[in-house]
Motif scaffolding. Sequence first.
Motif, PDB file in Angstrom:
ATOM      1  N   GLU A 147       0.835  -1.216   0.000  1.00 43.75           N
ATOM      2  CA  GLU A 147       0.000   0.000   0.000  1.00 43.75           C
ATOM      3  C   GLU A 147       0.864   1.258   0.000  1.00 43.75           C
ATOM      4  O   GLU A 147       0.585   2.217  -0.714  1.00 43.75           O
ATOM      5  CB  GLU A 147      -0.916   0.038   1.238  1.00 43.75           C
ATOM      6  N   LEU A 169      -8.062   4.166  -2.122  1.00 39.60           N
ATOM      7  CA  LEU A 169      -8.227   2.708  -2.085  1.00 39.60           C
ATOM      8  C   LEU A 169      -9.680   2.296  -1.799  1.00 39.60           C
ATOM      9  O   LEU A 169     -10.188   1.392  -2.465  1.00 39.60           O
ATOM     10  CB  LEU A 169      -7.236   2.064  -1.108  1.00 39.60           C
ATOM     11  N   GLY A 172     -11.589   2.639  -5.097  1.00 43.69           N
ATOM     12  CA  GLY A 172     -11.289   1.548  -6.025  1.00 43.69           C
ATOM     13  C   GLY A 172     -11.930   0.239  -5.581  1.00 43.69           C
ATOM     14  O   GLY A 172     -12.492  -0.503  -6.395  1.00 43.69           O
ATOM     15  N   ASN A 173     -11.868  -0.032  -4.291  1.00 38.71           N
ATOM     16  CA  ASN A 173     -12.488  -1.249  -3.771  1.00 38.71           C
ATOM     17  C   ASN A 173     -13.978  -1.285  -4.115  1.00 38.71           C
ATOM     18  O   ASN A 173     -14.525  -2.314  -4.526  1.00 38.71           O
ATOM     19  CB  ASN A 173     -12.281  -1.295  -2.253  1.00 38.71           C
ATOM     20  N   ASP A 245      -5.797   0.526  -6.479  1.00 38.49           N
ATOM     21  CA  ASP A 245      -6.029  -0.807  -5.885  1.00 38.49           C
ATOM     22  C   ASP A 245      -5.370  -1.901  -6.712  1.00 38.49           C
ATOM     23  O   ASP A 245      -4.868  -2.897  -6.168  1.00 38.49           O
ATOM     24  CB  ASP A 245      -7.533  -1.099  -5.801  1.00 38.49           C
ATOM     25  N   THR A 246      -5.391  -1.726  -8.026  1.00 37.76           N
ATOM     26  CA  THR A 246      -4.806  -2.716  -8.930  1.00 37.76           C
ATOM     27  C   THR A 246      -3.319  -2.899  -8.642  1.00 37.76           C
ATOM     28  O   THR A 246      -2.850  -4.034  -8.515  1.00 37.76           O
ATOM     29  CB  THR A 246      -4.985  -2.240 -10.374  1.00 37.76           C
ATOM     30  N   HIS A 249      -2.690  -4.387  -4.992  1.00 35.15           N
ATOM     31  CA  HIS A 249      -2.907  -5.836  -4.862  1.00 35.15           C
ATOM     32  C   HIS A 249      -2.002  -6.629  -5.806  1.00 35.15           C
ATOM     33  O   HIS A 249      -1.649  -7.778  -5.514  1.00 35.15           O
ATOM     34  CB  HIS A 249      -4.384  -6.167  -5.016  1.00 35.15           C
ATOM     35  N   ASN A 387     -13.370  -9.307  -2.516  1.00 33.66           N
ATOM     36  CA  ASN A 387     -13.843  -8.245  -3.399  1.00 33.66           C
ATOM     37  C   ASN A 387     -14.426  -8.958  -4.624  1.00 33.66           C
ATOM     38  O   ASN A 387     -13.895  -9.980  -5.045  1.00 33.66           O
ATOM     39  CB  ASN A 387     -12.680  -7.321  -3.796  1.00 33.66           C
ATOM     40  N   SER A 392      -7.808  -9.542  -3.559  1.00 32.14           N
ATOM     41  CA  SER A 392      -7.173  -8.539  -2.703  1.00 32.14           C
ATOM     42  C   SER A 392      -6.723  -9.094  -1.365  1.00 32.14           C
ATOM     43  O   SER A 392      -7.074 -10.197  -0.967  1.00 32.14           O
ATOM     44  CB  SER A 392      -8.079  -7.319  -2.551  1.00 32.14           C
TER      45      SER A 392
END
Length: 404
Positions: A147, A169, A172-173, A245-246, A249, A387, A392
């Motif tokens: 992160e 984040l 995005g989640n 987020d991409t 993770h 998710n 994730s």
Amino acid sequence: MTEALERAVVPPVSDADPFDHDILLDPEPLHQALREAGPVVYLSRYDVHALSRYEHVHAALLDWQHFESGAGAGLSNFRHEKPWRPPSLLLEADPPLHDAPRRVLREVLAPPALRGLREGWSAVAEETVDRVLAAGTEFDAFPALAEAFPLRAFPDVVGLGPDGRENLLPYGNMVFNAFGPRNDLVEADAPRLAGLSAWVNAQCQREALREGSFGAQIWAAADRGDLTYEQAPLVVRSVLSAGFDTTVHGLAACLYALAAHPVEWQRLRERPELARVAFDEAIRWQSPVQTFFRTATADVTVAGAVIPKGTKILMFLGAANRDPVRWHDPDRFDLTRDPSGHVGFGMGIHQCVGQHVARLEAEALLSALARRVEHLELAGTPRRHPNNTLRSWTCLPLRIRPVA
Ligand code: OVV
């Protein structure tokens, strides 16, 4: 009945729920069952057809004329249901509407445009790794590296101000949950939807974006007439939706892979130029983006099965990336293989436009780590976070031995 229909193969039916928590947390058994059931499987729970073999996922991704994105890349069909936000001009659009936004963003995120970032990002990566090492030899690499690094490196480049970055984040989640069914995961995001959307939409405005930044360059494309002024903020929104987020993770997947495979870590230490291969192999092996949908623009025949016009097709990128017909020993994370051709970034006209940014981030972080860390291993059980689309993480305990 047409001849084609008379000869049509009736696809096997599965009542599995790919969006069930247990399956999201451990998708490989379902992937294997779907691949083995047939090239096309009807998922009765959602009234969609699923593709899970590499050959057919790959072909569908390339055939945008028959597998459209304009009706949405999630389960919801935008022709019948109102989208939860104005559709993305990139992900949820087809040619010709897709072309100008794609061209503009491709130029902004192209390798030549990223050349100037390498040195600065290496320094940020070294600082991030040094901070972790100063605190001890056991730590949770999910917040501390996966992160922390992208959040220190990328928002400045996009042009964001200092306030509210903690929204990136969670937004995005929410975006990636929204591609799935309206299940408990989507319900859990609902209370924050309005607030997160308002913040993100405000950051897409020209005034919010630092001069010279990627965001400002997208607005400059509107000045040139390459985009309309209505399109510019939505193109910025794609970067904010798909750019954080991409990579977080994806980096977590890569760190997990390397910690769980000490021989591969040694290989990377000996040959740091393998950092990019390591990242792509981790993307193949874990597929941080697990699935996307398309919609049939006609009655489409796949391996003899007819997928009716206007219905959704669920493409299992993660299953295709471990198809034994395409990959030797597919479940093995292996830095000696050539992972190119994986569909973890998609394929065809929608293939990840930010992939060069992601690879540069990965290269910076992995090289910094490889220079400073002799040995890397799991210090506990990693924990995933369900998710609807992203594979994730929430916790990745590592133990390291720093270079003497
Ligand atoms: C690939 C992707 C994921 C999520 C959002 C978007 C794209 C977008 O364009 O907004």
